[in-house]
Write a protein that holds these residues in place. Structure first.
Motif, short mmCIF file in Angstrom:
data_model
loop_
_atom_site.label_atom_id
_atom_site.label_comp_id
_atom_site.label_asym_id
_atom_site.label_seq_id
_atom_site.Cartn_x
_atom_site.Cartn_y
_atom_site.Cartn_z
N PHE A 1 0.86 -1.19 0.00
CA PHE A 1 0.00 0.00 0.00
C PHE A 1 0.89 1.23 0.00
CE2 PHE A 1 -2.13 3.53 2.00
CZ PHE A 1 -3.39 3.52 1.43
N VAL A 2 0.53 2.24 -0.79
CA VAL A 2 1.28 3.49 -0.81
C VAL A 2 0.31 4.64 -1.03
CG1 VAL A 2 1.77 3.35 -3.30
CG2 VAL A 2 3.25 4.72 -1.82
N GLU A 3 0.57 5.74 -0.37
CA GLU A 3 -0.14 6.99 -0.63
C GLU A 3 0.88 8.10 -0.67
OE1 GLU A 3 -2.36 8.81 2.79
OE2 GLU A 3 -2.04 6.83 3.69
N PRO A 4 0.60 9.18 -1.41
CA PRO A 4 1.59 10.24 -1.54
C PRO A 4 1.92 10.89 -0.20
CG PRO A 4 -0.34 10.66 -2.91
CD PRO A 4 -0.63 9.45 -2.11
N ALA A 5 3.16 11.35 -0.08
CA ALA A 5 3.56 12.09 1.11
C ALA A 5 3.19 13.56 1.00
CB ALA A 5 5.07 11.95 1.33
N ARG A 6 2.44 13.93 -0.06
CA ARG A 6 1.89 15.26 -0.26
C ARG A 6 2.97 16.31 -0.49
NH1 ARG A 6 -3.06 16.13 0.02
NH2 ARG A 6 -2.80 18.28 0.75
N GLY A 7 4.07 15.89 -1.08
CA GLY A 7 5.05 16.81 -1.62
C GLY A 7 5.10 16.61 -3.12
N PRO A 8 5.49 17.62 -3.90
CA PRO A 8 5.51 17.49 -5.35
C PRO A 8 6.37 16.32 -5.81
CG PRO A 8 5.78 19.78 -4.70
CD PRO A 8 5.88 18.97 -3.46
N VAL A 9 5.87 15.59 -6.81
CA VAL A 9 6.55 14.42 -7.34
C VAL A 9 6.71 14.60 -8.85
CG1 VAL A 9 6.45 11.91 -7.67
CG2 VAL A 9 5.54 12.93 -5.56
#
Length: 650
Positions: free
Chosen positions: A183-191
């Protein structure tokens, strides 16, 4: 233009309420989850007011994760990540990275760890910059010391520099044999670019639920299939106050070789099989604790209370370590465990008395959904509680501050997997919650006041309040009382007394008494707050719901019944010139009424406020907020109304 109007409105609101301090609160499960991604890439999105808003503090330039999965579930993971710091706060984001691993079944080999300066010169991380530390959540419990953080501290990081971290992590023994999930979700920094690549035997299908992560066409060759997901994202909007967890509605990806929840439940049930559940020591303990009653519900409550007061909770999330409980007899002997251990021992105690129960798997905390594909993860399945079908009750014995028959807010109103039945169900959408307040304020001729404040909590909030004081020292309890006075915007003294802390259910009362300085000015006009409660009452609750002027994200909305009555007695040298008018506000989810009476003979103002809030669920939509906002603002305006008093001759 709309921004200017909003700013003007906020400034006006602040001026009108200069007598108080803002005390917005958001309570969800009573827990703060400090999560570290197993891939070792976590970016805190910090705000830097010294630079333009469109320059993020840090950026993921490249982030590639390759998982080579074998049929038995063993894994080799290869990660290669480059992060760039744009600002000083971005340096803090990237200068120290963590790789989490289970030392009993995994090995980590660093392939590259270096800082790349603005001039392009690489500066390797030396041995002194790499160290292993114990996973802090294990709390020193020996059977939970398998979690380790490999910490990498990069040298010479400055704005414009990059850090490069590449490692190989091998898992020789799967957490669950023959299966794999991630499972992965963004760390909410630009990618700028992230790739997640899963390489599996061709005969092992991979099931996925992707939101925001773009799947590429699978490639099969040499008896293996590669599944690739790509992710790119610019700057994220900020999380709104009180919003549910981002994974509830935002981007996330879960992949699994387990086809459905029934198969997932069967795997957990098989792994949790334990021959020690009928051990004589467990049976004897269950019988001795419940010898005074034959009622199944009372027996279940006695065992539940024994569990939460005698078994220490070790807060590791389900799926981070082996997805099976320890043996019930070992848990009893050690007197500590995580959520699945609580379920195992509590279930064994219940079984000793013939009370049926089964484990329940769910997502704990601010995420109120499960992906369509089963798997463990920080915002997927990460917690276990227990279901008693004959009693029609869920129980989370690991939540030490929750009374039997209630659930913590962090496990309410969400899908759950019943392990024995292999089907999805749902925890209750709501539960009773009440708060009754009586406040007496007597103002002296000098403008200072004495007060007596009594609160009775009922329903779901009673035991958490009692448990907070039960676990507090005398000094800490007095500090809580002082904080509640201060958060109301008042300055003075506070002494607290509580009800019976030995009780484990039923209403809980507490009372605070003390003095308040300069509540009324004896030589002029005072806008006196028409208080009916200290911090935590109707005014606080309504401000929580109104924490955002506009909502675009789902948010937590927990209802309840509030009943507040106050009497404010003024001295003879003070004349009341204005008293608030009665108010009544009715909306689909709210029923509010207030009443104000001033008796000139006794110089006493009586304030009565009542609020009934019922949403029918625990997650409200932005549309529901828009519909209720006007009603909430009317309630807020009344809850913060004032009495104008003028000193004679002032």
């Amino acid at each position: 233009m709309s921004e200017l109007r909003l700013l003007g409105r906020l400034l006006l609101r602040s001026a009108r309420r200069s007598w108080r301090r803002s005390f917005r609160q958001f309570v969800h499960c009573g827990l703060v989850l400090s999560l570290i991604a197993c891939c070792g890439v976590t970016i805190a999105h910090a705000e830097d007011t010294t630079v333009a808003e469109d320059v993020p503090p840090s950026v993921v330039e490249r982030d590639v994760h390759l998982f080579i999965v074998q049929k038995d579930g063993s894994i080799e993971e290869r990660d290669d990540t480059v992060l760039r710091a744009n600002t000083t706060s971005g340096v803090d984001d990237i200068a120290q990275r963590y790789v989490w691993f289970n030392k009993d079944i995994e090995q980590v080999q660093l392939l590259a760890a270096e800082t790349i300066g603005r001039d392009g010169v690489a500066h390797p991380v030396g041995p002194e910059g790499i160290r292993d530390v114990q996973e802090p959540r294990s709390a020193g419990a020996p059977t939970f010391e398998d979690g380790v953080l490999r910490t990498v501290i990069f040298p010479g990081v400055e704005p414009g520099a990059r850090v490069h971290l590449a490692f190989r992590k091998t898992r020789s023994k799967p957490l669950q044999a023959g299966t794999f999930s991630y499972f992965v979700e963004p760390a909410r920094g630009p990618v700028e670019l992230q790739q997640l690549i899963f390489d599996l035997p061709a005969e092992v299908p991979l099931h996925a639920d992707a939101r925001g992560y773009v799947p590429l066409d699978p490639v099969t060759e040499n008896g293996r299939t590669r599944y690739t997901f790509e992710y790119r994202h610019g700057t994220y909007p900020p999380i709104e106050s009180g919003a549910v967890g981002y994974a509830t509605w935002g981007d996330r990806l879960i992949v699994s070789t387990t086809p459905d929840f029934a198969a997932f439940a069967a795997r957990y049930q098989s792994a949790a099989a334990d021959p020690t559940t009928a051990d004589p020591a467990i049976v004897e303990l269950a019988r001795s604790l419940t010898a005074q009653t034959d009622d199944p519900r009372t027996r279940a409550q006695l065992l539940y209370d024994w569990m939460r007061f005698n078994v220490r909770y070790v807060a590791l999330f389900l799926g981070e370590t082996a997805a099976k409980p320890h043996r019930a007899i070992d848990i009893l002997r050690n007197r500590y465990g995580d959520c699945k251990d609580y379920v195992a021992l509590y279930g064994a105690l219940l079984a000793a008395l013939g009370i049926r129960s089964e484990p329940v798997l769910l997502s704990l905390g601010p995420v109120y959904t499960l992906p369509s594909v089963p798997g463990y993860g920080t915002s997927a399945i990460n917690h276990a509680i227990l279901w008693m079908p004959d009693l029609g009750l869920y129980a989370d014995a690991s939540a030490g501050g929750t009374a039997f028959g209630y659930l913590p807010a962090g496990v309410m109103d969400r899908p759950v997997l019943l392990v024995d039945e292999g089907v999805l169900s749902r925890t209750p959408a709501g539960q009773p919650r009440g708060r009754s307040v009586r406040l007496q304020i007597d103002v002296g001729a000098d403008g200072n006041a004495t007060y007596m404040y009594r609160v009775e909590d009922t329903g779901a909030t009673a035991e958490p309040e009692r448990n907070m004081f039960r676990r507090s020292t005398h000094a800490r309890a007095q500090q809580i009382a002082s904080d509640r006075l201060r958060q109301t915007g008042l300055h003075g003294t506070a002494q607290i007394r509580t009800g019976d802390l030995a009780a484990t259910d039923g209403p809980f009362t507490s009372s605070i008494q003390g003095t308040v300085e300069h509540l009324v000015w004896p030589d002029g006009t005072t806008a006196l707050p028409a208080l009916s409660s200290l911090s935590g009452g109707i005014a606080t609750q309504v401000q929580t719901w109104l924490a955002e002027p506009v909502r675009t994200q789902p948010y937590v909305c927990i209802g309840g019944d509030f009943d507040e009555t106050a009497q404010i007695t003024l001295p003879a040298n003070v004349r009341v010139t204005d008293v608030p008018r009665d108010a009544a506000v009715r909306a689909p989810s709210f029923d509010y009424a207030s009443h104000y009476v001033f008796d000139p003979a006794t110089r006493t103002l009586q304030v009565t406020r009542r609020l009934h809030a019922a949403f029918g669920h625990q997650v409200c939509s932005p549309e529901e907020f828009a519909q209720s906002r006007a009603a909430l603002e009317r309630i807020e305006r009344d809850a913060f109304s004032q009495v104008v008093a003028k000193a004679e001759g002032g």
